[in-house]
Design a protein around this motif. Structure first.
Motif, mmCIF file in Angstrom:
data_model
loop_
_atom_site.group_PDB
_atom_site.id
_atom_site.type_symbol
_atom_site.label_atom_id
_atom_site.label_comp_id
_atom_site.label_asym_id
_atom_site.label_seq_id
_atom_site.Cartn_x
_atom_site.Cartn_y
_atom_site.Cartn_z
ATOM 1 N N LEU A 71 0.811 -1.228 0.000
ATOM 2 C CA LEU A 71 0.000 0.000 0.000
ATOM 3 C C LEU A 71 0.838 1.270 0.000
ATOM 4 O O LEU A 71 0.293 2.367 0.038
ATOM 5 N N CYS A 74 -0.156 4.782 -1.539
ATOM 6 C CA CYS A 74 -1.575 4.823 -1.932
ATOM 7 C C CYS A 74 -2.337 5.816 -1.069
ATOM 8 O O CYS A 74 -2.125 5.883 0.142
ATOM 9 N N VAL A 77 -7.679 3.363 -0.281
ATOM 10 C CA VAL A 77 -7.616 1.901 -0.199
ATOM 11 C C VAL A 77 -9.047 1.388 -0.038
ATOM 12 O O VAL A 77 -9.769 1.817 0.855
ATOM 13 N N CYS A 129 -8.476 0.115 5.213
ATOM 14 C CA CYS A 129 -9.338 0.503 4.087
ATOM 15 C C CYS A 129 -10.190 1.726 4.409
ATOM 16 O O CYS A 129 -10.723 1.845 5.509
ATOM 17 N N HIS A 179 -0.803 6.724 2.223
ATOM 18 C CA HIS A 179 -1.148 5.720 3.235
ATOM 19 C C HIS A 179 -0.207 5.810 4.447
ATOM 20 O O HIS A 179 -0.643 5.833 5.598
#
Ligand code: SAH
Length: 242
Positions: A71, A74, A77, A129, A179
């Motif tokens: 991740l 990112c 997510v 997420c 992230h």
């Protein structure tokens, strides 16, 4: 460029055939960024057999030891789940999920996560997420084959990509927060909440999950994140003085 920013992440897949079929499903929908987190029995001839024609996507797959590694960088997510989860993770339907990912991919990398065949995504993985998407299916038999789930959601991404004007319709004005930076913020927030006795480490309940959900929903940009981190640091400095 936009589509190469959309990572399809398979978390701990156990059947190499599913990995190959995922590569094919992705290539059919013009996606190529495949990330594999701790896959079992991989590489494997079975994966290549099922990739038929998408060996290049399979060869280019990025192998990662941990989900956080996959991740990196990112800023959105999305997890997938056969079951409707409780409120902790805001739900998106497949089409909105695809639109969100395509919009986000115009600004930087985004990820769509798929869980292991038996267990699905664990709660600790879903905690990474911003949203969870469930493909509606039979109420007594809702768990799809992993690669079939990838096919349906990547099809939606293809539709969102090619049926939308290629303009930047992002809601975030500034540079998006990665992230890693969001995770650093949550650790800092937790530390400060403990220092001011708002969060009891012996009885944390769901406070951090709820706060994570709230801050993910606001999708702060880089400047806003700097302000939040600055506030936390100011609280700590003040406490050290008194
Ligand atoms: N028992 C697991 C099912 C795992 S199936 C569970 O209840 O979650 C393997 C993966 O395929 C899931 O982790 C998810 O990524 C995807 N998947 C299967 N069925 C799905 C559905 N109906 N909606 C969204 N994703 C699904």
């Amino acid at each position: 460029m936009v589509l190469s920013n959309i990572r399809i992440v398979l978390v701990r897949p156990t059947h190499p055939g599913n990995v190959g079929a995922t590569a094919r499903a992705m290539k059919n929908m013009s996606l190529r960024s495949l990330y594999l987190v701790a896959p079992e029995n991989y590489p494997s001839a079975q994966a290549s057999d099922r990739a038929v024609g998408a060996d290049d996507v399979l060869q280019g797959a990025v192998l990662c030891a941990s989900l956080d590694e996959a991740l990196q960088g990112c800023h959105i997510v999305v997890g997938t789940s056969a079951r409707q989860r409780r409120i902790e993770w805001p739900a998106l339907d497949a089409a909105s999920c695809a639109r969100r990912l395509v919009e986000g991919a115009r600004l930087g990398p985004v990820a769509l996560l798929f869980g292991q065949e038996r267990t699905g995504l664990l709660n600790a993985e879903l905690d990474r997420c911003h949203y969870v998407v469930t493909i509606p299916a039979d109420k007594d038999f809702s768990s799809l084959n992993l690669a079939c789930a990838v096919q349906i959601l990547t099809y939606e991404i293809h539709c969102a990509m090619f049926s939308e004007p290629a303009t930047d319709s992002s809601s975030t004005e500034g540079r998006p927060v990665s992230h890693e930076d969001m995770q650093r913020f949550y650790r800092h927030l937790e530390e400060v909440l403990q220092q001011i006795d708002f969060l009891d480490p012996e009885n944390p309940r769901r406070l951090m999950r709820r706060l994570t959900r709230m801050f993910n929903r606001t999708a702060p940009d880089h400047n806003e994140m700097n302000i939040l981190r600055g506030i936390l640091t100011a609280i700590q400095t003040q406490r050290n003085k008194s």
